[in-house]
Write a protein that holds these residues in place. Structure first.
Motif, PDB file in Angstrom:
ATOM      1  N   PHE A  51      46.750  51.118  40.114  1.00 16.26           N
ATOM      2  CA  PHE A  51      45.095  50.587  40.439  1.00 16.26           C
ATOM      3  C   PHE A  51      44.054  51.495  39.246  1.00 16.26           C
ATOM      4  O   PHE A  51      44.135  52.617  39.491  1.00 16.26           O
ATOM      5  CB  PHE A  51      44.739  50.944  41.925  1.00 16.26           C
ATOM      6  CG  PHE A  51      43.452  50.418  42.298  1.00 16.26           C
ATOM      7  CD1 PHE A  51      42.776  49.333  41.646  1.00 16.26           C
ATOM      8  CD2 PHE A  51      42.776  50.977  43.411  1.00 16.26           C
ATOM      9  CE1 PHE A  51      41.662  48.797  42.192  1.00 16.26           C
ATOM     10  CE2 PHE A  51      41.615  50.433  43.875  1.00 16.26           C
ATOM     11  CZ  PHE A  51      41.149  49.329  43.221  1.00 16.26           C
ATOM     12  N   VAL A 113      44.320  45.686  38.983  1.00 14.49           N
ATOM     13  CA  VAL A 113      45.379  46.058  39.655  1.00 14.49           C
ATOM     14  C   VAL A 113      47.055  45.435  38.723  1.00 14.49           C
ATOM     15  O   VAL A 113      46.735  44.523  38.061  1.00 14.49           O
ATOM     16  CB  VAL A 113      45.577  45.364  41.167  1.00 14.49           C
ATOM     17  CG1 VAL A 113      46.670  45.677  41.771  1.00 14.49           C
ATOM     18  CG2 VAL A 113      44.505  45.622  41.796  1.00 14.49           C
ATOM     19  N   GLU A 123      41.004  40.697  39.676  1.00 13.60           N
ATOM     20  CA  GLU A 123      40.444  42.105  39.864  1.00 13.60           C
ATOM     21  C   GLU A 123      40.121  42.582  40.980  1.00 13.60           C
ATOM     22  O   GLU A 123      39.856  41.576  41.900  1.00 13.60           O
ATOM     23  CB  GLU A 123      39.107  42.150  38.538  1.00 13.60           C
ATOM     24  CG  GLU A 123      39.418  42.077  37.284  1.00 13.60           C
ATOM     25  CD  GLU A 123      38.044  41.905  36.588  1.00 13.60           C
ATOM     26  OE1 GLU A 123      36.969  42.241  37.130  1.00 13.60           O
ATOM     27  OE2 GLU A 123      38.099  41.782  35.328  1.00 13.60           O
ATOM     28  N   TYR A 124      39.914  43.789  41.200  1.00 16.51           N
ATOM     29  CA  TYR A 124      39.406  44.259  42.620  1.00 16.51           C
ATOM     30  C   TYR A 124      38.052  44.059  42.616  1.00 16.51           C
ATOM     31  O   TYR A 124      37.165  44.384  41.702  1.00 16.51           O
ATOM     32  CB  TYR A 124      39.565  45.625  42.829  1.00 16.51           C
ATOM     33  CG  TYR A 124      39.068  46.251  44.052  1.00 16.51           C
ATOM     34  CD1 TYR A 124      39.754  46.226  45.381  1.00 16.51           C
ATOM     35  CD2 TYR A 124      37.647  46.772  44.038  1.00 16.51           C
ATOM     36  CE1 TYR A 124      39.254  46.515  46.502  1.00 16.51           C
ATOM     37  CE2 TYR A 124      37.165  47.307  45.257  1.00 16.51           C
ATOM     38  CZ  TYR A 124      37.859  47.135  46.534  1.00 16.51           C
ATOM     39  OH  TYR A 124      37.301  47.432  47.734  1.00 16.51           O
ATOM     40  N   PHE A 136      42.708  49.007  50.759  1.00 16.05           N
ATOM     41  CA  PHE A 136      43.258  47.916  49.654  1.00 16.05           C
ATOM     42  C   PHE A 136      44.607  48.246  49.182  1.00 16.05           C
ATOM     43  O   PHE A 136      45.451  47.443  49.179  1.00 16.05           O
ATOM     44  CB  PHE A 136      42.137  47.777  48.519  1.00 16.05           C
ATOM     45  CG  PHE A 136      42.697  46.942  47.449  1.00 16.05           C
ATOM     46  CD1 PHE A 136      42.515  45.618  47.493  1.00 16.05           C
ATOM     47  CD2 PHE A 136      43.192  47.640  46.289  1.00 16.05           C
ATOM     48  CE1 PHE A 136      43.081  44.927  46.617  1.00 16.05           C
ATOM     49  CE2 PHE A 136      43.457  46.981  44.957  1.00 16.05           C
ATOM     50  CZ  PHE A 136      43.597  45.389  45.250  1.00 16.05           C
ATOM     51  N   GLN A 140      48.194  46.530  49.668  1.00 18.59           N
ATOM     52  CA  GLN A 140      48.821  46.014  48.504  1.00 18.59           C
ATOM     53  C   GLN A 140      50.306  46.462  48.614  1.00 18.59           C
ATOM     54  O   GLN A 140      51.266  45.829  48.317  1.00 18.59           O
ATOM     55  CB  GLN A 140      48.313  46.412  47.215  1.00 18.59           C
ATOM     56  CG  GLN A 140      46.987  46.010  46.942  1.00 18.59           C
ATOM     57  CD  GLN A 140      47.056  44.480  46.906  1.00 18.59           C
ATOM     58  OE1 GLN A 140      47.684  43.905  46.347  1.00 18.59           O
ATOM     59  NE2 GLN A 140      46.091  44.034  47.633  1.00 18.59           N
TER      60      GLN A 140
END
Length: 408
Positions: A51, A113, A123-124, A136, A140
């Motif tokens: 990340f 990510v 994307e985040y 998050f 994941q």
């Protein structure tokens, strides 16, 4: 004198110990890992999840995010200490411009990510807090695959979801490892289910596991399909599953609108009433039949007309006018005249071509083109203004990013 000499020697030893300890101390060992051109490929190749915070020192939003991301990295590291599981990294885009270019970073800070060495499509874009980042990452790392114990369990799967089902002799095999890696990358697009051993023995020959795609049959007329490639090839399986999990026609929601808007393609949108599955199916069939060659130029979408009432209002329409089709060019919105003509061959294609040629915009200002009306009736009407795009407002927030150096 001997005592004094011993004391001085002792003090000197203490000094050396303190100096060495201080020299070896690295405050950057905590927080996010700084990634450079020399280290990034190794980090990506040896970790399931990476990340990354792409930032610039001069960007005020980057400066605001930095301590939050660093604290979250410490919390993640404490919770998931196993090597190869997860790394929270950071890239100084001014110092590592080649990395920023490689990952198509055009704004700061950007949070990306990387799963199993492959960049995720999204994307985040969630909340930027320590808890949000931690939750998050935790999500994941959850196993995306659900194991079923009886074949009858497959009869109760959600018919509005796209599903990949694996039938394997056992979990401890290279084919399942490949399946799991790909599933991890596509967990946001598909549901994944798997069965092992005697539970699924009747579904495949011994020693020959199979993978099957089950479409969202409540919303499309697609059919089940079996993967015919190598179950040992990550690339083959990833290409096939991606094609099945990411449909030609997607649903737009408030959660993915920013992502879709940032792709930069005009939207061809079917606005429908909740539960109007038949119109959705019909629209998907027409797009697949007549417009598949436009998939690089247009985003084909469906939208819940109740949730997206605001764009309808801009078109001068309401719930009683649903279903309807419109194009949003990100400048203006244009209405397809009669949805009953949706499945007339080439009608939607001509609607798209009229966008490209400027005809839609021209007719909003000056009425129908002369060739479209009898000569005696050809009059230029008073100028009008087409409805403004509303979906462009769902794009990346200027309050959340710095777009390159435009802010300076």
């Amino acid at each position: 004198m001997e005592l004094l000499s011993t004391l001085r020697s002792f003090k000197f030893s203490i000094f050396i110990h303190i100096f060495v300890s201080y020299s070896c101390y690295r405050p950057t060992d905590s927080g996010a890992v700084a990634l450079t051109q020399a280290t990034i490929d190794t980090v990506l190749a040896t970790n399931e999840l990476v990340f990354i915070n792409f930032y610039a020192e001069w960007c005020k939003f980057s400066s605001l995010l930095a301590p939050i991301f660093e604290e979250a990295a410490d919390k993640v590291s404490a919770e998931f200490p196993t090597a190869g599981q997860v790394v929270m990294g950071k890239v100084d885009c001014d110092k590592e411009n080649s990395i920023a270019t490689r990952f198509h970073v055009t704004k700061y800070p950007t949070l990306k990510v990387i799963r199993n060495g492959q960049p995720a499509k999204r994307e985040y874009r969630g909340q930027r807090s320590v808890e949000a980042f931690f939750n998050f990452v935790k999500k994941q790392l959850e196993d995306p695959i659900k194991e079923f114990k009886e074949l009858s369990d497959l009869k109760t799967l959600d018919t509005k979801k796209r599903i990949i089902i694996g039938f394997f002799d056992q979990k401890d095999c290279p084919e399942y490892n490949t399946f799991r890696r790909v599933a991890t990358n596509l967990k946001d697009d598909c549901q994944f289910h798997v069965g092992f051993g005697s539970t699924v023995a009747q579904m495949h020959p011994p020693g020959q596991p199979i993978i099957v795609f089950r479409p969202d049959v409540a919303l499309s007329n697609e059919r089940d399909e079996t993967f015919n490639g190598s179950l040992l090839s990550y690339d083959e399986m990833n290409v096939w599953m991606t094609e099945k999990c990411v449909p030609l026609v997607r649903e737009i929601t408030f959660e993915n609108a920013e992502e879709l808007t940032e792709e930069g393609l005009p939207f061809l949108i079917l606005f429908h009433k909740p539960g109007d599955d038949e119109t959705i199916k019909k629209f998907k069939d027409v797009v697949l039949r007549d417009l598949i060659h436009e998939k690089q130029n247009i985003n084909f979408l469906t939208a819940d007309g109740e949730r997206f009432a605001h764009p309808l209002h801009h078109l001068g329409k309401g719930q009683d006018d649903l279903p309807l089709i419109a194009i949003d060019s990100f400048r203006h919105m244009y209405l397809f005249k009669d949805i009953r003509n949706m499945d007339v061959p080439n009608k939607l294609q001509q609607f798209i071509q009229d966008l490209y040629s400027g005809k839609l915009h021209r007719e909003f200002h000056h009425g129908p083109d002369p060739e479209d009306i009898p000569a005696l009736e050809s009059k230029v009407g008073p100028p009008t203004t087409p409805p403004e795009s509303t979906f462009k407002k769902l794009g990346p927030s200027k309050n959340r990013y710095t777009l390159l150096r435009d802010e300076l």
